[in-house]
Design an enzyme around this catalytic site. Structure first.
Site, mmCIF file in Angstrom:
data_model
loop_
_atom_site.group_PDB
_atom_site.id
_atom_site.type_symbol
_atom_site.label_atom_id
_atom_site.label_comp_id
_atom_site.label_asym_id
_atom_site.label_seq_id
_atom_site.Cartn_x
_atom_site.Cartn_y
_atom_site.Cartn_z
ATOM 1 N N GLU A 189 -2.608 -14.439 13.089
ATOM 2 C CA GLU A 189 -2.194 -14.292 11.768
ATOM 3 C C GLU A 189 -3.205 -14.290 10.618
ATOM 4 O OE1 GLU A 189 -0.093 -15.791 14.117
ATOM 5 O OE2 GLU A 189 1.898 -15.841 12.984
ATOM 6 N N THR A 238 2.329 6.562 10.857
ATOM 7 C CA THR A 238 2.318 5.837 12.299
ATOM 8 C C THR A 238 0.830 6.151 12.876
ATOM 9 O OG1 THR A 238 3.310 7.965 12.962
ATOM 10 C CG2 THR A 238 4.742 5.791 12.711
ATOM 11 N N ARG A 281 1.114 3.076 19.491
ATOM 12 C CA ARG A 281 1.978 2.957 19.008
ATOM 13 C C ARG A 281 1.606 1.869 17.692
ATOM 14 N NH1 ARG A 281 6.573 6.021 20.939
ATOM 15 N NH2 ARG A 281 7.719 5.129 18.921
ATOM 16 N N ASP A 341 3.694 9.858 2.961
ATOM 17 C CA ASP A 341 4.143 9.141 4.454
ATOM 18 C C ASP A 341 3.610 10.458 5.133
ATOM 19 O OD1 ASP A 341 5.048 8.664 6.753
ATOM 20 O OD2 ASP A 341 7.047 7.916 6.206
ATOM 21 N N TYR A 385 -2.955 -14.570 19.302
ATOM 22 C CA TYR A 385 -2.421 -14.642 17.933
ATOM 23 C C TYR A 385 -3.415 -14.580 16.887
ATOM 24 C CZ TYR A 385 2.776 -15.180 18.048
ATOM 25 O OH TYR A 385 3.960 -14.595 18.044
ATOM 26 N N LYS A 409 1.407 9.990 16.631
ATOM 27 C CA LYS A 409 2.068 11.086 16.430
ATOM 28 C C LYS A 409 0.762 12.010 16.774
ATOM 29 C CE LYS A 409 6.124 10.006 14.181
ATOM 30 N NZ LYS A 409 6.237 8.761 13.345
HETATM 31 N N1 DSN Z 1 11.088 8.889 15.022
HETATM 32 C C1 DSN Z 1 10.216 9.708 14.225
HETATM 33 C C2 DSN Z 1 10.376 11.355 14.291
HETATM 34 O O1 DSN Z 1 10.734 11.532 15.524
HETATM 35 O O2 DSN Z 1 10.114 11.946 13.732
HETATM 36 C C3 DSN Z 1 10.219 9.507 12.927
HETATM 37 O O3 DSN Z 1 10.205 8.054 12.612
#
Ligand code: DSN
Length: 420
Positions: free
Chosen positions: A59, A229, A238, A203, A57, A232
């Protein structure tokens, strides 16, 4: 009671879960994974995530924690922050958001009061739930205004964005999306935001890997806040992050912790540090450009076969295919394609007359297959397989034949992270 030092491997302690994970490994190995938000994280990233860091942890922020024992956690989070800052060329990075939606929510918490007005691309036109869509908390607790793409060319209508911004004077103006196959004009958004006194939030969850690889323009210098994120096109674990200038650093950090989250997931933050190091290489730059080259080659091959692409093609990593002319719904096509070894998702197309749970289109992209080393010459094959699967959607043996061909090709292109 079992002796505490009895610490068997997963295959012994829980063969059911171990076997399901092995099956998922095989599925990811044998299929053409074309969900544009997915990828393969490297073995190094996965090792960093699955470590003793899960036990800790922490924080707070480096050097300002509420728990002891941060001797190794602090330098890990500092490395992640510093590498991300250098990679994107920003003054401040918060790498604690658990994913993209909490990152966006923290931005609301930093700058808005409930009831404030926010603006974003509507979900059916390629935006994200957290940009103010009605079913999301962001559409319930805030007054949200959606802009759209034009009916004729499916490009964002910047005149409409300017007009709505003047009319509603949003506190936050979001740009970025999940199903928009074209480049974002961050400078044009910045001019509109400046005119109405809005905070511009870019974003870039889908395109962050393309941005750092130089395959998509960067929002840095245009957007006040950047969210993303990390799993991707960036090929990390993640996770989520928020980037900004020094002026907004304190507000963002306070909104993430203690505003929205508790203990950060330091294993994933270590994974972000590793991914940022990987993304700073020439090899990653080449990867980002190849993702786009593959998507363009696939778009051309699909168009040649008579498929209608939303906006007529792509500038980035994804394609949105309107299957109305093929007389098959997106959902039916997606299920047939999955049986044929091509994994993607059904998706609404702009102005879709069908419902979101059974829409007219499918969304597919090239980030994951490019991570395996596939290039333009394979996109002709992919389009051919796609076509055979859509035309043979009712024919299980035809779909199985395609799946076997897909698997044969992929055997020569091992997937990162699944090599052992
Ligand atoms: N779930 C993502 C996507 O597939 O684009 C977006 O949050």
């Amino acid at each position: 009671m079992t002796h505490p030092l009895h610490d068997p491997p997963l295959s012994e302690s829980d063969p059911v879960i171990a076997s399901l994970i092995r099956s998922e490994d095989e599925r990811q190995r044998d299929k053409l994974r074309m969900i544009p938000s997915e990828n393969y994280a490297s073995r190094a990233v996965q090792e960093a995530c699955g470590s003793s860091l899960n036990n800790k942890y922490s924080e707070g922020y480096p050097r300002k924690r509420y728990y002891e024992g941060q001797q190794f956690i602090d330098p890990i989070e500092e490395a992640a922050r510093d590498r991300i800052k250098a990679l994107f060329g920003v003054e401040h990075a918060n790498v604690q958001p658990y994913s993209g939606s909490p990152a966006n929510l923290a931005v609301y918490f930093a700058f808005c009061k409930p009831g404030d007005t926010v603006m974003g691309l509507g979900l059916p036109h390629g935006g994200h739930l957290t940009h103010g869509w009605s079913v999301s908390i962001t559409g319930s607790y805030f007054k949200s205004v959606a802009y759209s793409v034009r009916r004729d060319d499916h490009r964002i209508d910047m005149e409409e964005v300017a007009r709505l911004a003047q009319q509603h004077r949003p506190r936050l103006l979001f740009c970025g999306g999940t199903a928009y196959p074209r480049s974002w004009d961050f400078a044009a958004f910045a001019a509109i935001a400046k005119d109405v006194g809005a905070i511009l939030v870019a974003d870039i969850a889908h395109i962050s890997g393309l941005v750092v690889g130089g395959a998509h323009p960067s929002p840095v210098g245009h957007a006040d806040i950047i969210t993303s994120t990390t799993h991707k096109t960036l090929r990390g674990p993640r996770g989520g992050m928020i980037l900004c200038g020094a002026a907004h650093a304190a507000a963002i950090d306070k909104a993430v912790f203690p505003g929205l989250q508790g203990g950060p997931h330091e294993g994933n933050i270590a994974g972000i540090a590793v991914a940022a190091k990987e993304a700073a290489t020439e090899g990653f730059r080449a990867y980002a450009h190849q993702v786009v080259a593959n998507a363009k080659a696939l778009a051309a091959a699909m168009t040649d076969r008579g498929y209608s692409l939303v906006s007529g093609g792509t500038d980035n990593h994804l394609l949105l295919v309107d299957l109305t002319a093929q007389n098959i719904s997106g959902k039916k096509a997606a299920k047939a394609l999955d049986l044929a070894g091509i994994e993607l998702n059904y998706n609404s197309v702009p102005y879709d007359p069908r419902k979101p749970f059974d829409p007219s289109g499918v969304r597919l992209g090239t980030p994951a297959l490019t991570s395996r080393g596939l290039d333009e010459k394979h996109m002709e094959m992919v389009a051919g397989w796609f076509d055979r699967a859509v035309k043979g959607a009712e024919d299980e043996s035809a779909l199985a034949a395609v799946a076997a061909e897909v698997k044969r090709l992929l055997a020569d292109y091992p997937a990162p992270g699944l090599l052992t």
